[in-house]
Design a protein around this motif. Structure first.
Motif, mmCIF file in Angstrom:
data_model
loop_
_atom_site.group_PDB
_atom_site.id
_atom_site.type_symbol
_atom_site.label_atom_id
_atom_site.label_comp_id
_atom_site.label_asym_id
_atom_site.label_seq_id
_atom_site.Cartn_x
_atom_site.Cartn_y
_atom_site.Cartn_z
ATOM 1 N N GLU A 136 0.831 -1.202 0.000
ATOM 2 C CA GLU A 136 0.000 0.000 0.000
ATOM 3 C C GLU A 136 0.872 1.262 0.000
ATOM 4 O O GLU A 136 0.589 2.219 -0.727
ATOM 5 N N ALA A 137 1.933 1.248 0.785
ATOM 6 C CA ALA A 137 2.838 2.402 0.821
ATOM 7 C C ALA A 137 3.466 2.635 -0.551
ATOM 8 O O ALA A 137 3.617 3.777 -0.993
ATOM 9 N N VAL A 138 3.800 1.557 -1.247
ATOM 10 C CA VAL A 138 4.422 1.671 -2.564
ATOM 11 C C VAL A 138 3.423 2.134 -3.617
ATOM 12 O O VAL A 138 3.708 3.036 -4.398
ATOM 13 N N THR A 139 2.220 1.539 -3.637
ATOM 14 C CA THR A 139 1.272 1.853 -4.705
ATOM 15 C C THR A 139 0.447 3.109 -4.433
ATOM 16 O O THR A 139 0.285 3.944 -5.313
ATOM 17 N N LYS A 140 -0.054 3.268 -3.217
ATOM 18 C CA LYS A 140 -0.929 4.400 -2.899
ATOM 19 C C LYS A 140 -0.152 5.672 -2.568
ATOM 20 O O LYS A 140 -0.545 6.768 -2.964
ATOM 21 N N TYR A 141 0.960 5.508 -1.820
ATOM 22 C CA TYR A 141 1.709 6.687 -1.361
ATOM 23 C C TYR A 141 3.046 6.878 -2.086
ATOM 24 O O TYR A 141 3.785 7.799 -1.756
ATOM 25 N N HIS A 142 3.341 6.010 -3.049
ATOM 26 C CA HIS A 142 4.556 6.125 -3.866
ATOM 27 C C HIS A 142 5.808 6.221 -2.991
ATOM 28 O O HIS A 142 6.662 7.094 -3.170
ATOM 29 N N ALA A 143 5.911 5.308 -2.023
ATOM 30 C CA ALA A 143 6.973 5.352 -1.016
ATOM 31 C C ALA A 143 8.376 5.285 -1.597
ATOM 32 O O ALA A 143 9.280 5.961 -1.105
ATOM 33 N N ILE A 144 8.572 4.500 -2.642
ATOM 34 C CA ILE A 144 9.918 4.393 -3.206
ATOM 35 C C ILE A 144 10.314 5.707 -3.882
ATOM 36 O O ILE A 144 11.364 6.273 -3.582
#
Length: 183
Positions: A136-144
């Protein structure tokens, strides 16, 4: 991928719950560490591109907390909270990051600052409680991308600091003002 615990039994894999981001920054480790640990610096570079940060409280010590709001470029505010778990100047910071101190979805991060002459390699290793929270952090919040942008902002900020440092024989602005006032 399976790792083994000290007792010999298999430990759960963590690769599907982690994000690792690194960057080499053209400044000494002590300066990069300071920019990461002083609120007067953090407010100038923390967050992805287009974000600003407002600090409510900040105490950099083991057990201390940083309570802040990240303001997105679209006007969305993101309540954030960090507690410092381990601090080894200027080498390592371990923290817990969530929306509040009782956030069950808070994630752990370990930041290492490796000296490479006049450069510093910073590594952010983040571990989420579950694979789903990491995804979720990667897809929704673009964490990377956000993490890479944050480290890019840090590098630009530290470069600005080093450009503005006086050379050993160059007077500081305070000295210029003081000397000018005395003339």
């Amino acid at each position: 991928m399976t790792t083994t615990s000290s007792g010999g039994e298999p430990a759960p894999a963590i690769a599907d719950r982690e994000i690792v981001i690194s960057r080499v920054i053209g400044a000494p480790r002590e300066l990069v560490f300071e920019a990461f640990t002083r609120v007067r610096h953090l407010s100038r570079w923390w967050g992805p591109e287009g974000f600003t940060t407002s600090t409510r409280s900040f105490e950099f010590r083991v057990g201390g907390e940083w309570d802040f709001v990240m303001h997105g470029p679209d006007g969305t505010d993101y309540q954030e909270w960090i507690t410092w778990r381990e601090i080894v100047p200027p080498e390592r910071i371990e923290l817990l990051h969530g929306e509040s101190h009782d956030d069950p979805n808070a994630f752990e991060s370990v930041l290492t600052f490796e000296s490479a002459g006049e450069q510093t390699r910073i590594v952010m290793h983040t571990l989420f409680p579950t694979r789903e929270l990491r995804d979720e952090a990667v897809t929704k919040y673009h964490a990377i991308e956000g993490g890479e942008q944050t480290l890019r902002n840090l590098a630009a900020y530290v470069a600005e600091l080093t450009r503005n440092e006086p050379t050993p024989n160059e007077p500081t602005q305070d000295e210029i003002t003081r000397n000018g006032a005395e003339s």
